[in-house]
Design a protein around this motif. Structure first.
Motif, PDB file in Angstrom:
ATOM      1  N   PRO A   6      17.441  73.484  34.054  1.00 28.16           N
ATOM      2  CA  PRO A   6      17.385  72.979  32.673  1.00 28.16           C
ATOM      3  C   PRO A   6      15.996  72.456  32.338  1.00 28.16           C
ATOM      4  N   VAL A   7      15.794  72.153  31.069  1.00 29.18           N
ATOM      5  CA  VAL A   7      14.501  71.627  30.631  1.00 29.18           C
ATOM      6  C   VAL A   7      14.207  70.309  31.343  1.00 29.18           C
ATOM      7  N   LYS A   8      15.210  69.471  31.468  1.00 24.88           N
ATOM      8  CA  LYS A   8      15.023  68.160  32.101  1.00 24.88           C
ATOM      9  C   LYS A   8      14.948  68.310  33.611  1.00 24.88           C
ATOM     10  N   GLU A   9      13.901  67.793  34.228  1.00 29.07           N
ATOM     11  CA  GLU A   9      13.772  67.810  35.684  1.00 29.07           C
ATOM     12  C   GLU A   9      14.759  66.814  36.268  1.00 29.07           C
ATOM     13  N   MET A  10      15.534  67.226  37.287  1.00 27.92           N
ATOM     14  CA  MET A  10      16.627  66.392  37.767  1.00 27.92           C
ATOM     15  C   MET A  10      16.482  65.877  39.191  1.00 27.92           C
ATOM     16  N   LEU A  11      15.635  66.477  40.020  1.00 27.44           N
ATOM     17  CA  LEU A  11      15.620  66.088  41.431  1.00 27.44           C
ATOM     18  C   LEU A  11      15.156  64.654  41.637  1.00 27.44           C
ATOM     19  N   SER A  12      14.269  64.166  40.772  1.00 32.47           N
ATOM     20  CA  SER A  12      13.834  62.778  40.909  1.00 32.47           C
ATOM     21  C   SER A  12      14.956  61.800  40.559  1.00 32.47           C
ATOM     22  N   HIS A  13      15.989  62.279  39.871  1.00 31.22           N
ATOM     23  CA  HIS A  13      17.127  61.430  39.492  1.00 31.22           C
ATOM     24  C   HIS A  13      18.359  61.740  40.349  1.00 31.22           C
ATOM     25  N   ALA A  14      18.176  62.508  41.420  1.00 28.93           N
ATOM     26  CA  ALA A  14      19.311  62.992  42.196  1.00 28.93           C
ATOM     27  C   ALA A  14      20.071  61.915  42.966  1.00 28.93           C
ATOM     28  N   PRO A  15      19.410  60.912  43.553  1.00 23.62           N
ATOM     29  CA  PRO A  15      20.169  59.939  44.347  1.00 23.62           C
ATOM     30  C   PRO A  15      21.314  59.298  43.557  1.00 23.62           C
ATOM     31  N   GLY A  16      22.513  59.484  44.046  1.00 19.34           N
ATOM     32  CA  GLY A  16      23.692  58.898  43.407  1.00 19.34           C
ATOM     33  C   GLY A  16      24.245  59.687  42.244  1.00 19.34           C
ATOM     34  N   PHE A  17      23.527  60.725  41.778  1.00 18.84           N
ATOM     35  CA  PHE A  17      23.965  61.404  40.560  1.00 18.84           C
ATOM     36  C   PHE A  17      25.243  62.201  40.782  1.00 18.84           C
ATOM     37  N   ARG A  18      25.334  62.905  41.913  1.00 17.08           N
ATOM     38  CA  ARG A  18      26.501  63.767  42.128  1.00 17.08           C
ATOM     39  C   ARG A  18      27.796  62.973  42.185  1.00 17.08           C
ATOM     40  N   SER A  19      27.788  61.875  42.924  1.00 19.94           N
ATOM     41  CA  SER A  19      29.020  61.081  43.011  1.00 19.94           C
ATOM     42  C   SER A  19      29.365  60.466  41.669  1.00 19.94           C
ATOM     43  N   LEU A  20      28.347  60.027  40.914  1.00 21.19           N
ATOM     44  CA  LEU A  20      28.592  59.478  39.585  1.00 21.19           C
ATOM     45  C   LEU A  20      29.175  60.544  38.665  1.00 21.19           C
ATOM     46  N   TYR A  21      28.616  61.757  38.718  1.00 20.78           N
ATOM     47  CA  TYR A  21      29.074  62.835  37.839  1.00 20.78           C
ATOM     48  C   TYR A  21      30.524  63.222  38.142  1.00 20.78           C
ATOM     49  N   LYS A  22      30.886  63.230  39.425  1.00 25.66           N
ATOM     50  CA  LYS A  22      32.242  63.642  39.800  1.00 25.66           C
ATOM     51  C   LYS A  22      33.286  62.588  39.469  1.00 25.66           C
ATOM     52  N   GLN A  23      32.889  61.322  39.455  1.00 23.23           N
ATOM     53  CA  GLN A  23      33.863  60.248  39.285  1.00 23.23           C
ATOM     54  C   GLN A  23      33.923  59.685  37.874  1.00 23.23           C
ATOM     55  N   ARG A  24      32.881  59.896  37.091  1.00 26.08           N
ATOM     56  CA  ARG A  24      32.825  59.268  35.772  1.00 26.08           C
ATOM     57  C   ARG A  24      32.570  60.306  34.686  1.00 26.08           C
ATOM     58  N   GLU A  25      32.989  59.971  33.483  1.00 30.00           N
ATOM     59  CA  GLU A  25      32.705  60.816  32.328  1.00 30.00           C
ATOM     60  C   GLU A  25      31.334  60.438  31.780  1.00 30.00           C
ATOM     61  N   ILE A  26      30.314  61.145  32.222  1.00 31.31           N
ATOM     62  CA  ILE A  26      28.966  60.907  31.721  1.00 31.31           C
ATOM     63  C   ILE A  26      28.505  62.143  30.972  1.00 31.31           C
ATOM     64  N   HIS A  27      27.737  61.914  29.929  1.00 28.60           N
ATOM     65  CA  HIS A  27      27.416  62.995  28.999  1.00 28.60           C
ATOM     66  C   HIS A  27      26.181  63.770  29.481  1.00 28.60           C
ATOM     67  N   PHE A  28      26.377  64.533  30.563  1.00 26.72           N
ATOM     68  CA  PHE A  28      25.349  65.425  31.078  1.00 26.72           C
ATOM     69  C   PHE A  28      25.931  66.820  31.178  1.00 26.72           C
ATOM     70  N   GLU A  29      25.171  67.806  30.734  1.00 27.21           N
ATOM     71  CA  GLU A  29      25.615  69.184  30.918  1.00 27.21           C
ATOM     72  C   GLU A  29      25.738  69.483  32.409  1.00 27.21           C
ATOM     73  N   GLU A  30      26.693  70.339  32.748  1.00 26.99           N
ATOM     74  CA  GLU A  30      26.926  70.605  34.163  1.00 26.99           C
ATOM     75  C   GLU A  30      25.771  71.365  34.817  1.00 26.99           C
ATOM     76  N   THR A  31      24.891  71.950  34.018  1.00 23.53           N
ATOM     77  CA  THR A  31      23.716  72.594  34.607  1.00 23.53           C
ATOM     78  C   THR A  31      22.895  71.577  35.403  1.00 23.53           C
ATOM     79  N   HIS A  32      22.886  70.306  34.976  1.00 21.35           N
ATOM     80  CA  HIS A  32      22.128  69.280  35.687  1.00 21.35           C
ATOM     81  C   HIS A  32      22.740  68.988  37.052  1.00 21.35           C
ATOM     82  N   SER A  33      24.051  68.880  37.088  1.00 22.41           N
ATOM     83  CA  SER A  33      24.724  68.634  38.361  1.00 22.41           C
ATOM     84  C   SER A  33      24.624  69.850  39.273  1.00 22.41           C
ATOM     85  N   ASP A  34      24.791  71.021  38.705  1.00 22.03           N
ATOM     86  CA  ASP A  34      24.760  72.254  39.504  1.00 22.03           C
ATOM     87  C   ASP A  34      23.426  72.441  40.210  1.00 22.03           C
TER      88      ASP A  34
END
Length: 358
Positions: A148-176
């Motif tokens: 995606p346009v937004k670079e995500m690896l610098s924000h990766a720590p903790g993101f996957r568990s947060l995405y799986k457990q909570r409703e956060i408004h991020f497109e799944e391309t970021h998690s993928d």
């Protein structure tokens, strides 16, 4: 652009291969579109709001889709569920992806790999009303990655568990893309065609990429630098290194990249374009959307005769509907806002120079 969506299978090879065709009817910004894709690099240009990213997301969802073994939930909803997670319509309601939702309409999406395809439809009026037509779509998914346009690896720590457990408004391309970046290297050595690519990327970022816990680092003889302290352009190149290294982009895979030039030093555009061409030569199909003149110019300069590169310009026709033209050279396109913008700059510069010389 054809007047109707296909009623029969295209007369193409039935072997599994790259994405070859996308047909959309009454879907998001598109009233009707019939697009043929090349097997190598496909570059999408167009003004804002002409559907470039939408096309990339539809194609990416198709790569992630396989016909389910169970009929408990219709296969069309497996596909539309992925669309909902990458488009994020309000309340994850895929019916909002139907164009002009105030009217009684039905959206159709059709995707092909040579002679293999599928067609799904969804109505914006009756919940659950959809259909699926399997035109011999393969049962497996296609290896793919969406940057995606937004670079995500610098924000990766903790993101996957947060995405799986909570409703956060991020497109799944970021998690993928984070999931793919975390994959460990393959046991087998990278083939020679990609080893040169790895070396070029290592030279550009000044080392190799490592993972400690959930943090990404660039590592060299002087130590490790966390991604958060690196320029964003170098993080993007580091991500590419990881995707090549861990086997995410083998022969037959598809890479999607939305605005690769975003936050990238213009001096790195040459490296990025060279990497894309090398991936294409290694059998990776690539779909990118760009607004950047330098990307087009570098492609024009670096393309070799054997390369498969196609440029697609999305534009609004005289009736205001989205249409598309394609060419094998970037500046052969008649509807190019990038070329128009730079021609305007050149003309204004000449006018100013002439005015000063008087």
């Amino acid at each position: 652009m054809r007047n109707e969506l296909s009623e029969s299978r295209p007369a193409q090879s039935r072997e599994r291969g790259p994405l070859t065709r996308i047909l959309l009817q009454r879907f998001t910004a598109f009233e009707q579109l019939d697009l043929e894709l090349g097997p190598g690099i496909n570059v999408f240009i167009g003004a804002n709001g002409t559907g470039k990213t939408h096309l990339l997301k539809v194609a990416y969802a198709a790569c992630e889709f396989n016909v389910p073994d169970t009929d408990v939930v219709g296969p069309e909803w497996h596909f539309f569920d992925k669309l909902a997670r990458v488009f994020l319509p309000s309340r994850n309601d895929v019916q909002r992806l139907v164009r002009h939702p105030s009217e009684d309409r039905q959206a159709i999406v059709e995707v092909w790999r040579g002679g293999l395809g599928f067609r799904v439809s969804v109505s914006n009026r009756t919940r659950g009303r959809g259909s699926f037509t399997n035109l011999d779509w393969p049962g497996d998914t296609i290896k793919s990655a969406f940057i995606p346009v937004k670079e995500m690896l610098s924000h990766a720590p903790g993101f996957r568990s947060l995405y799986k457990q909570r409703e956060i408004h991020f497109e799944e391309t970021h998690s993928d893309i984070i999931d793919r970046a975390y994959l460990p290297p393959l046991r087998a050595q990278t083939d020679n065609s990609l080893r040169r690519l790895e070396k070029d990327l290592e030279d550009a970022i000044g080392g190799t990429v490592s993972v400690d816990g959930e943090e990404f680092f660039v590592e060299n003889g002087d130590g490790k630098i966390e991604f958060m302290l690196l320029a964003e352009g170098l993080r993007k190149l580091g991500l590419l290194w990881l995707l090549v290294r861990n086997g995410t982009l083998p022969n037959g895979s598809v890479l999607f990249w939305d605005e690769p030039e975003a936050n990238l030093n213009p001096g790195l555009i040459t490296i990025v374009v060279d990497v894309l061409l090398q991936l294409q030569r290694a059998g990776v199909q690539i779909l990118i959307a760009t607004h950047d003149y330098a990307v087009l110019k570098e492609l024009e300069l670096l393309i070799e005769e054997s390369d498969e590169v196609c440029f697609h310009a999305l534009y609004r026709d005289s009736e205001g509907e989205l249409s598309c033209e394609s060419a094998t050279q970037p500046f052969e396109l008649r509807h190019s806002p990038i070329a128009e913008a730079f021609t305007s700059l050149y003309d204004r510069e000449i006018e100013r120079s002439l005015g000063r010389s008087r």
